[in-house]
Design a protein around this motif. Structure first.
Motif, mmCIF file in Angstrom:
data_model
loop_
_atom_site.group_PDB
_atom_site.id
_atom_site.type_symbol
_atom_site.label_atom_id
_atom_site.label_comp_id
_atom_site.label_asym_id
_atom_site.label_seq_id
_atom_site.Cartn_x
_atom_site.Cartn_y
_atom_site.Cartn_z
ATOM 1 N N ARG A 85 -6.794 11.416 2.642
ATOM 2 C CA ARG A 85 -6.836 12.224 3.868
ATOM 3 C C ARG A 85 -7.497 11.445 5.008
ATOM 4 N NH1 ARG A 85 -8.290 16.414 0.249
ATOM 5 N NH2 ARG A 85 -10.445 16.302 0.972
ATOM 6 N N LYS A 86 -8.568 10.725 4.707
ATOM 7 C CA LYS A 86 -9.271 9.928 5.717
ATOM 8 C C LYS A 86 -8.376 8.796 6.232
ATOM 9 C CE LYS A 86 -12.997 8.733 8.011
ATOM 10 N NZ LYS A 86 -13.622 9.552 9.011
ATOM 11 N N ALA A 87 -7.675 8.124 5.323
ATOM 12 C CA ALA A 87 -6.778 7.037 5.727
ATOM 13 C C ALA A 87 -5.688 7.562 6.664
ATOM 14 C CB ALA A 87 -6.160 6.376 4.495
ATOM 15 N N ILE A 88 -5.112 8.699 6.321
ATOM 16 C CA ILE A 88 -4.067 9.284 7.159
ATOM 17 C C ILE A 88 -4.640 9.669 8.516
ATOM 18 C CG2 ILE A 88 -2.549 11.297 7.383
ATOM 19 C CD1 ILE A 88 -2.200 11.061 4.258
ATOM 20 N N GLU A 89 -5.817 10.259 8.516
ATOM 21 C CA GLU A 89 -6.500 10.647 9.756
ATOM 22 C C GLU A 89 -6.717 9.441 10.664
ATOM 23 O OE1 GLU A 89 -11.064 11.728 10.637
ATOM 24 O OE2 GLU A 89 -10.077 13.085 9.235
ATOM 25 N N LEU A 90 -7.031 8.293 10.062
ATOM 26 C CA LEU A 90 -7.287 7.069 10.825
ATOM 27 C C LEU A 90 -6.013 6.277 11.122
ATOM 28 C CD1 LEU A 90 -10.514 5.856 8.990
ATOM 29 C CD2 LEU A 90 -10.359 6.884 11.275
ATOM 30 N N GLY A 91 -4.862 6.771 10.657
ATOM 31 C CA GLY A 91 -3.600 6.077 10.902
ATOM 32 C C GLY A 91 -3.371 4.867 10.016
ATOM 33 N N LYS A 92 -4.056 4.830 8.884
ATOM 34 C CA LYS A 92 -3.905 3.705 7.954
ATOM 35 C C LYS A 92 -2.782 4.014 6.968
ATOM 36 C CE LYS A 92 -7.584 1.801 9.701
ATOM 37 N NZ LYS A 92 -7.559 0.576 10.440
ATOM 38 N N PRO A 93 -1.972 3.031 6.615
ATOM 39 C CA PRO A 93 -0.911 3.284 5.639
ATOM 40 C C PRO A 93 -1.482 3.544 4.243
ATOM 41 C CG PRO A 93 -0.868 0.991 6.381
ATOM 42 C CD PRO A 93 -1.948 1.692 7.144
ATOM 43 N N VAL A 94 -0.798 4.395 3.499
ATOM 44 C CA VAL A 94 -1.192 4.735 2.134
ATOM 45 C C VAL A 94 -0.015 4.392 1.218
ATOM 46 C CG1 VAL A 94 -1.908 6.582 0.575
ATOM 47 C CG2 VAL A 94 -2.675 6.600 2.962
ATOM 48 N N PHE A 95 -0.261 3.519 0.239
ATOM 49 C CA PHE A 95 0.773 3.104 -0.705
ATOM 50 C C PHE A 95 0.375 3.481 -2.122
ATOM 51 C CE2 PHE A 95 1.236 0.047 2.801
ATOM 52 C CZ PHE A 95 2.578 0.210 3.087
ATOM 53 N N ALA A 96 1.356 3.820 -2.928
ATOM 54 C CA ALA A 96 1.125 4.098 -4.344
ATOM 55 C C ALA A 96 0.889 2.781 -5.077
ATOM 56 C CB ALA A 96 2.321 4.822 -4.950
ATOM 57 N N ALA A 97 0.159 2.862 -6.178
ATOM 58 C CA ALA A 97 -0.111 1.664 -6.982
ATOM 59 C C ALA A 97 1.190 0.983 -7.402
ATOM 60 C CB ALA A 97 -0.952 2.028 -8.197
ATOM 61 N N SER A 98 2.218 1.763 -7.691
ATOM 62 C CA SER A 98 3.504 1.167 -8.088
ATOM 63 C C SER A 98 4.068 0.288 -6.971
ATOM 64 C CB SER A 98 4.505 2.257 -8.472
ATOM 65 O OG SER A 98 4.722 3.148 -7.396
ATOM 66 N N GLU A 99 3.875 0.691 -5.721
ATOM 67 C CA GLU A 99 4.331 -0.122 -4.589
ATOM 68 C C GLU A 99 3.493 -1.395 -4.465
ATOM 69 O OE1 GLU A 99 5.888 2.849 -1.234
ATOM 70 O OE2 GLU A 99 3.889 3.374 -2.008
ATOM 71 N N PHE A 100 2.199 -1.269 -4.707
ATOM 72 C CA PHE A 100 1.306 -2.429 -4.688
ATOM 73 C C PHE A 100 1.741 -3.444 -5.740
ATOM 74 C CE2 PHE A 100 -2.527 -4.406 -6.584
ATOM 75 C CZ PHE A 100 -2.938 -5.180 -5.506
ATOM 76 N N PHE A 101 2.000 -2.977 -6.962
ATOM 77 C CA PHE A 101 2.405 -3.884 -8.034
ATOM 78 C C PHE A 101 3.767 -4.515 -7.743
ATOM 79 C CE2 PHE A 101 -0.564 -1.160 -10.655
ATOM 80 C CZ PHE A 101 -1.540 -2.133 -10.745
ATOM 81 N N ALA A 102 4.668 -3.763 -7.135
ATOM 82 C CA ALA A 102 5.972 -4.331 -6.755
ATOM 83 C C ALA A 102 5.780 -5.429 -5.708
ATOM 84 C CB ALA A 102 6.889 -3.231 -6.224
ATOM 85 N N TRP A 103 4.857 -5.207 -4.766
ATOM 86 C CA TRP A 103 4.571 -6.225 -3.758
ATOM 87 C C TRP A 103 3.993 -7.468 -4.422
ATOM 88 C CZ3 TRP A 103 -0.275 -8.177 -2.125
ATOM 89 C CH2 TRP A 103 -0.225 -9.008 -1.007
ATOM 90 N N ILE A 104 3.069 -7.266 -5.367
ATOM 91 C CA ILE A 104 2.475 -8.398 -6.106
ATOM 92 C C ILE A 104 3.565 -9.173 -6.836
ATOM 93 C CG2 ILE A 104 1.003 -9.017 -8.093
ATOM 94 C CD1 ILE A 104 -0.652 -8.277 -5.639
ATOM 95 N N ASP A 105 4.442 -8.474 -7.512
ATOM 96 C CA ASP A 105 5.537 -9.132 -8.251
ATOM 97 C C ASP A 105 6.450 -9.924 -7.326
ATOM 98 O OD1 ASP A 105 4.657 -8.187 -10.707
ATOM 99 O OD2 ASP A 105 6.080 -6.503 -10.750
ATOM 100 N N GLY A 106 6.688 -9.410 -6.122
ATOM 101 C CA GLY A 106 7.564 -10.081 -5.170
ATOM 102 C C GLY A 106 6.907 -11.239 -4.458
ATOM 103 N N SER A 107 5.587 -11.309 -4.467
ATOM 104 C CA SER A 107 4.896 -12.370 -3.738
ATOM 105 C C SER A 107 4.592 -13.584 -4.606
ATOM 106 C CB SER A 107 3.598 -11.841 -3.123
ATOM 107 O OG SER A 107 2.661 -11.527 -4.111
ATOM 108 N N ASP A 108 4.853 -13.485 -5.891
ATOM 109 C CA ASP A 108 4.590 -14.630 -6.786
ATOM 110 C C ASP A 108 5.718 -15.624 -6.764
ATOM 111 O OD1 ASP A 108 2.119 -13.756 -7.614
ATOM 112 O OD2 ASP A 108 2.916 -12.677 -9.341
#
Length: 60
Positions: A37-60
């Motif tokens: 809720r705080k991140a959304i209030e501050l306009g910060k993006p919120v990603f699910a862990a699955s999206e984080f892991f997909a990003w990690i997999d794509g950056s290797d």
């Protein structure tokens, strides 16, 4: 997750603030946690862990 983030050039932080946090990774998409809720209030993006892991997999 902190070690993975650090290894990929990110700096993990423990709190969501306007100046210290650029993005929040959450366990589940759609969570209504206080941090999410705080991140959304501050306009910060919120990603699910699955999206984080997909990003990690794509950056290797």
């Amino acid at each position: 997750m902190n070690e993975l983030a650090t290894a990929h050039g990110l700096e993990p932080v423990n709190t969501v603030t306007k100046s210290k946090c650029e993005v929040l990774i959450v366990a589940e998409a759609g969570t209504q946690s206080g941090k999410a809720r705080k991140a959304i209030e501050l306009g910060k993006p919120v990603f699910a862990a699955s999206e984080f892991f997909a990003w990690i997999d794509g950056s290797d």
